[in-house]
Write an enzyme that holds these catalytic residues in place. Structure first.
Site, PDB file in Angstrom:
ATOM      1  CE1 TYR A 134      43.351  44.413  29.275  1.00 30.95           C
ATOM      2  CE2 TYR A 134      44.076  45.209  31.425  1.00 30.95           C
ATOM      3  CZ  TYR A 134      43.048  44.830  30.565  1.00 30.95           C
ATOM      4  OH  TYR A 134      41.739  44.880  30.990  1.00 30.95           O
TER       5      TYR A 134
ATOM      6  CB  THR B 286      40.599  47.841  33.201  1.00 31.69           C
ATOM      7  OG1 THR B 286      41.444  47.554  34.303  1.00 31.69           O
ATOM      8  CG2 THR B 286      41.472  48.424  32.097  1.00 31.69           C
ATOM      9  CG  ASP B 287      41.398  48.686  38.400  1.00 30.39           C
ATOM     10  OD1 ASP B 287      41.916  48.038  37.474  1.00 30.39           O
ATOM     11  OD2 ASP B 287      41.264  48.234  39.563  1.00 30.39           O
ATOM     12  CD  GLU B 288      45.471  46.144  34.870  1.00 32.44           C
ATOM     13  OE1 GLU B 288      46.466  46.317  34.163  1.00 32.44           O
ATOM     14  OE2 GLU B 288      45.156  45.039  35.341  1.00 32.44           O
TER      15      GLU B 288
ATOM     16  CG  ASN C  54      48.493  40.134  44.684  1.00 34.50           C
ATOM     17  OD1 ASN C  54      47.323  40.494  44.540  1.00 34.50           O
ATOM     18  ND2 ASN C  54      49.475  40.562  43.910  1.00 34.50           N
TER      19      ASN C  54
ATOM     20  CG  ASP D 148      33.983  35.498  22.101  1.00 39.41           C
ATOM     21  OD1 ASP D 148      35.036  34.991  21.674  1.00 39.41           O
ATOM     22  OD2 ASP D 148      33.852  35.931  23.265  1.00 39.41           O
TER      23      ASP D 148
ATOM     24  CE  LYS E 269      39.810  47.423  28.259  1.00 38.36           C
ATOM     25  NZ  LYS E 269      38.691  46.790  27.485  1.00 38.36           N
TER      26      LYS E 269
HETATM   27  P1  NAD Z   1      38.374  37.416  28.781  1.00 39.84           P
HETATM   28  O1  NAD Z   1      39.780  37.374  28.286  1.00 39.84           O
HETATM   29  O2  NAD Z   1      37.881  36.356  29.688  1.00 39.84           O
HETATM   30  O3  NAD Z   1      37.384  37.421  27.518  1.00 39.84           O
HETATM   31  C1  NAD Z   1      37.617  38.189  26.374  1.00 39.84           C
HETATM   32  C2  NAD Z   1      36.698  37.662  25.271  1.00 39.84           C
HETATM   33  O4  NAD Z   1      36.906  38.474  24.097  1.00 39.84           O
HETATM   34  C3  NAD Z   1      36.992  36.213  24.867  1.00 39.84           C
HETATM   35  O5  NAD Z   1      35.803  35.490  24.795  1.00 39.84           O
HETATM   36  C4  NAD Z   1      37.642  36.342  23.499  1.00 39.84           C
HETATM   37  O6  NAD Z   1      37.420  35.237  22.651  1.00 39.84           O
HETATM   38  C5  NAD Z   1      36.993  37.624  22.965  1.00 39.84           C
HETATM   39  N1  NAD Z   1      37.813  38.300  21.959  1.00 39.84           N
HETATM   40  C6  NAD Z   1      39.149  38.597  22.038  1.00 39.84           C
HETATM   41  N2  NAD Z   1      39.550  39.209  20.905  1.00 39.84           N
HETATM   42  C7  NAD Z   1      38.459  39.311  20.111  1.00 39.84           C
HETATM   43  C8  NAD Z   1      38.246  39.868  18.827  1.00 39.84           C
HETATM   44  N3  NAD Z   1      39.237  40.427  18.127  1.00 39.84           N
HETATM   45  N4  NAD Z   1      36.999  39.829  18.319  1.00 39.84           N
HETATM   46  C9  NAD Z   1      35.977  39.255  19.011  1.00 39.84           C
HETATM   47  N5  NAD Z   1      36.129  38.697  20.217  1.00 39.84           N
HETATM   48  C10 NAD Z   1      37.351  38.731  20.766  1.00 39.84           C
HETATM   49  O7  NAD Z   1      38.196  38.853  29.390  1.00 39.84           O
HETATM   50  P2  NAD Z   1      37.331  39.323  30.652  1.00 39.84           P
HETATM   51  O8  NAD Z   1      38.152  39.170  31.857  1.00 39.84           O
HETATM   52  O9  NAD Z   1      35.998  38.735  30.570  1.00 39.84           O
HETATM   53  O10 NAD Z   1      37.245  40.896  30.350  1.00 39.84           O
HETATM   54  C11 NAD Z   1      36.210  41.412  29.530  1.00 39.84           C
HETATM   55  C12 NAD Z   1      36.398  42.911  29.392  1.00 39.84           C
HETATM   56  O11 NAD Z   1      36.367  43.523  30.665  1.00 39.84           O
HETATM   57  C13 NAD Z   1      37.731  43.317  28.764  1.00 39.84           C
HETATM   58  O12 NAD Z   1      37.491  44.420  27.926  1.00 39.84           O
HETATM   59  C14 NAD Z   1      38.583  43.702  29.942  1.00 39.84           C
HETATM   60  O13 NAD Z   1      39.540  44.665  29.560  1.00 39.84           O
HETATM   61  C15 NAD Z   1      37.536  44.294  30.866  1.00 39.84           C
HETATM   62  N6  NAD Z   1      37.850  44.215  32.300  1.00 39.84           N
HETATM   63  C16 NAD Z   1      38.186  43.007  32.854  1.00 39.84           C
HETATM   64  C17 NAD Z   1      38.433  42.944  34.237  1.00 39.84           C
HETATM   65  C18 NAD Z   1      38.793  41.645  34.916  1.00 39.84           C
HETATM   66  O14 NAD Z   1      39.138  41.668  36.097  1.00 39.84           O
HETATM   67  N7  NAD Z   1      38.718  40.503  34.254  1.00 39.84           N
HETATM   68  C19 NAD Z   1      38.347  44.107  35.015  1.00 39.84           C
HETATM   69  C20 NAD Z   1      38.009  45.309  34.398  1.00 39.84           C
HETATM   70  C21 NAD Z   1      37.745  45.345  33.026  1.00 39.84           C
HETATM   71  O1  DAU Z   2      42.342  45.606  37.548  1.00 38.43           O
HETATM   72  C1  DAU Z   2      41.521  45.116  36.525  1.00 38.43           C
HETATM   73  C2  DAU Z   2      42.326  44.142  35.718  1.00 38.43           C
HETATM   74  O2  DAU Z   2      42.472  42.985  36.521  1.00 38.43           O
HETATM   75  C3  DAU Z   2      41.716  43.781  34.377  1.00 38.43           C
HETATM   76  O3  DAU Z   2      41.665  44.930  33.578  1.00 38.43           O
HETATM   77  C4  DAU Z   2      42.540  42.696  33.678  1.00 38.43           C
HETATM   78  O4  DAU Z   2      41.886  42.290  32.491  1.00 38.43           O
HETATM   79  C5  DAU Z   2      42.679  41.527  34.617  1.00 38.43           C
HETATM   80  O5  DAU Z   2      43.540  40.569  34.028  1.00 38.43           O
HETATM   81  C6  DAU Z   2      43.232  41.952  35.970  1.00 38.43           C
HETATM   82  O6  DAU Z   2      44.617  42.361  35.868  1.00 38.43           O
HETATM   83  P1  DAU Z   2      45.662  42.004  37.036  1.00 38.43           P
HETATM   84  O7  DAU Z   2      47.016  42.035  36.466  1.00 38.43           O
HETATM   85  O8  DAU Z   2      45.402  42.809  38.257  1.00 38.43           O
HETATM   86  O9  DAU Z   2      45.162  40.509  37.352  1.00 38.43           O
HETATM   87  P2  DAU Z   2      45.944  39.147  37.585  1.00 38.43           P
HETATM   88  O10 DAU Z   2      44.953  38.143  38.034  1.00 38.43           O
HETATM   89  O11 DAU Z   2      46.831  38.807  36.438  1.00 38.43           O
HETATM   90  O12 DAU Z   2      46.887  39.507  38.815  1.00 38.43           O
HETATM   91  C7  DAU Z   2      46.326  39.940  40.049  1.00 38.43           C
HETATM   92  C8  DAU Z   2      47.494  40.225  40.991  1.00 38.43           C
HETATM   93  O13 DAU Z   2      48.139  38.984  41.291  1.00 38.43           O
HETATM   94  C9  DAU Z   2      48.578  41.112  40.376  1.00 38.43           C
HETATM   95  O14 DAU Z   2      49.126  41.936  41.400  1.00 38.43           O
HETATM   96  C10 DAU Z   2      49.631  40.139  39.887  1.00 38.43           C
HETATM   97  C11 DAU Z   2      49.519  39.011  40.905  1.00 38.43           C
HETATM   98  N1  DAU Z   2      49.843  37.674  40.380  1.00 38.43           N
HETATM   99  C12 DAU Z   2      49.232  37.252  39.253  1.00 38.43           C
HETATM  100  C13 DAU Z   2      49.519  36.021  38.724  1.00 38.43           C
HETATM  101  C14 DAU Z   2      48.862  35.564  37.449  1.00 38.43           C
HETATM  102  C15 DAU Z   2      50.739  36.865  41.064  1.00 38.43           C
HETATM  103  O15 DAU Z   2      51.288  37.260  42.111  1.00 38.43           O
HETATM  104  N2  DAU Z   2      51.035  35.643  40.538  1.00 38.43           N
HETATM  105  C16 DAU Z   2      50.487  35.194  39.392  1.00 38.43           C
HETATM  106  O16 DAU Z   2      50.839  34.071  38.934  1.00 38.43           O
END
Ligand code: NAD
Ligand code: DAU
Length: 365
Positions: A171, A145-147, A270, A46, A175
């Site tokens: 983003y 991700t679903d995105e 939301n 990391d 991905k």
């Molecule tokens: P996060 O932002 O919490 O963590 C990302 C981690 O990657 C951090 O620890 C960061 O230091 C590390 N990192 C970033 N750039 C790096 C680099 N160049 N080299 C090495 N390490 C690096 O993210 P998360 O929410 O835990 O998501 C993890 C994975 O899951 C991502 O690939 C994200 O796209 C995917 N994902 C997240 C969600 C979600 O809802 N959070 C949903 C679907 C998929």
């Molecule tokens: O769907 C999977 C994705 O979910 C992951 O791939 C991403 O890494 C993760 O960040 C997340 O993306 P979203 O954009 O869906 O998550 P976020 O928590 O930023 O926002 C969730 C919803 O809430 C979205 O519709 C935007 C809204 N939102 C978000 C923030 C930060 C608000 O209304 N207000 C806010 O301040």
């Protein structure tokens, strides 16, 4: 594995490189591997960006089967050295820039890590596993991700694994590019790649830029909770430990070349979600003023996807995965964790977080 997972894992020792293991999902996943598979060693690479936090794995700091390496997936020499030194026979690739709003402010870092970094990792894994004769037995799990599928209309069916890619944010586009590269390395070179696409995760240790921890921490501080637009956008919520069990199943028994969606089929607007969090928090803290009054509608996110929702029948049917934590239980555990871990929150609500917050929400709140 959880009690309801029907697939049994053999005793094969594995040396798994987990990238991004100090982030939100990565730290839960490393913990899940160490606790569930006694023969397995996790090498956790990391970079420790603003989102990576060693405090997320404080409980494993003396665990010999958890090896933390601070480094960047853009550093090919470092990666090649890790594969050689630690005899890596599996990769679970989670490292990424993960926040949509940050990708709108500064897209380049997303291309560097999520596209070029993914390409580096795939290339180094290919070279190492070809030279060590591991192309059949090794695994490369690319976590996505679903995105990538883009936005659904309110009445559309949830997206399946064969849905068209229509990424709408920088983003999501980064991905999607990573997914395409991972898939191409299977098709072109036979690298044993498996891809997962999950919905929005939530749970303890999530960085408070994402909606659920942002809402909880803002309510804890008695501050306005920003909701984009009118709060009608829909997300499909998955408890992080359910996701981790899915990733472990895919790692051990997923089919190379395949893609698996992961969803608990829990779609909420939301506004519904934030109101539920407010009411669960009020039941615990009994504030003078109802927390829902903190909800503040603010200028929308540009390009804001209306709805995500995934069909994950394939992973249920083929690998026996089922979510085990429903939204009320998951939110309750999450809220309790934030209420009890103020020191963790205080370690984050400073420096980079405040700079980003001011830049993004300054004109909104
Ligand atoms: P996060 O932002 O919490 O963590 C990302 C981690 O990657 C951090 O620890 C960061 O230091 C590390 N990192 C970033 N750039 C790096 C680099 N160049 N080299 C090495 N390490 C690096 O993210 P998360 O929410 O835990 O998501 C993890 C994975 O899951 C991502 O690939 C994200 O796209 C995917 N994902 C997240 C969600 C979600 O809802 N959070 C949903 C679907 C998929
Ligand atoms: O769907 C999977 C994705 O979910 C992951 O791939 C991403 O890494 C993760 O960040 C997340 O993306 P979203 O954009 O869906 O998550 P976020 O928590 O930023 O926002 C969730 C919803 O809430 C979205 O519709 C935007 C809204 N939102 C978000 C923030 C930060 C608000 O209304 N207000 C806010 O301040």
């Amino acid at each position: 594995m959880g009690p309801k997972d029907k697939v049994k894992i053999g005793n094969k020792p594995m040396r798994v490189l987990v990238t991004g293991g100090m982030g939100f999902i990565g730290s839960h996943f490393v913990r899940h591997l160490i606790q569930s598979f006694p023969d397995l060693t996790a090498i956790n690479l990391d970079k420790l960006t603003y989102a990576g936090n060693p405090a997320n794995l404080e409980d494993l700091k003396d665990e010999p089967r958890h090896v933390f390496v601070k480094g960047d997936i853009l550093d090919t020499t470092l990666l090649a050295g890790l594969f050689h030194e630690h005899h890596i026979d599996a990769v679970v690739h989670l490292a990424a820039e993960s926040h949509v709003d940050r990708s709108i402010l500064a897209p380049k870092e997303f291309i560097d890590t999520n596209v070029s970094g993914t390409l580096n990792l795939l290339s180094v894994a290919l070279k190492s596993w070809e030279s060590r004769g591991l192309m059949e037995s090794a695994r490369f799990v690319h976590v996505s991700t679903d995105e990538v599928y883009g936005s659904l209309g309110f009445n559309d069916p949830p997206a399946g694994e064969d849905a068209r890619f229509t990424p709408n944010s920088p983003y999501a586009a980064s991905k999607a590019a990573g997914d395409h590269l991972a898939r191409s390395f299977h098709r072109t070179y036979g690298l044993p790649v498996v891809i997962t696409n999950s919905t929005n995760n939530y749970g303890p240790f999530q960085f408070p830029e994402k909606l659920i921890p942002l809402t909880i921490t803002r309510i804890m501080e008695g501050k306005a909770v920003p909701i984009y637009g009118r709060g009608r956008n829909v997300r499909d919520w998955l408890y992080v430990e359910d996701h981790c069990r899915a990733l472990a199943l895919v790692l051990f028994v997923g089919r190379p070349g395949d893609r698996y969606n992961v969803s608990a089929r829990c779609e909420l607007t939301n506004l519904e979600l934030v109101e539920e969090i407010a009411s669960l928090m009020d039941a615990r803290t009994n504030p003078a003023r109802a927390s829902r009054e903190l909800i503040t509608f603010v200028e929308d996110r540009p390009g804001h996807d209306l709805r995500y929702g995934l069909d994950s029948l394939k992973i249920a049917r083929e690998l026996g995965w089922r979510p085990q934590v429903d939204i009320t239980e998951g939110l309750s555990v999450t809220i309790d964790w934030y209420l009890e871990n103020r020191a963790w929150i205080e370690g984050i609500l400073s420096g980079d977080y405040l700079t980003f917050f001011e830049k993004w929400y300054g004109k909104r709140l």
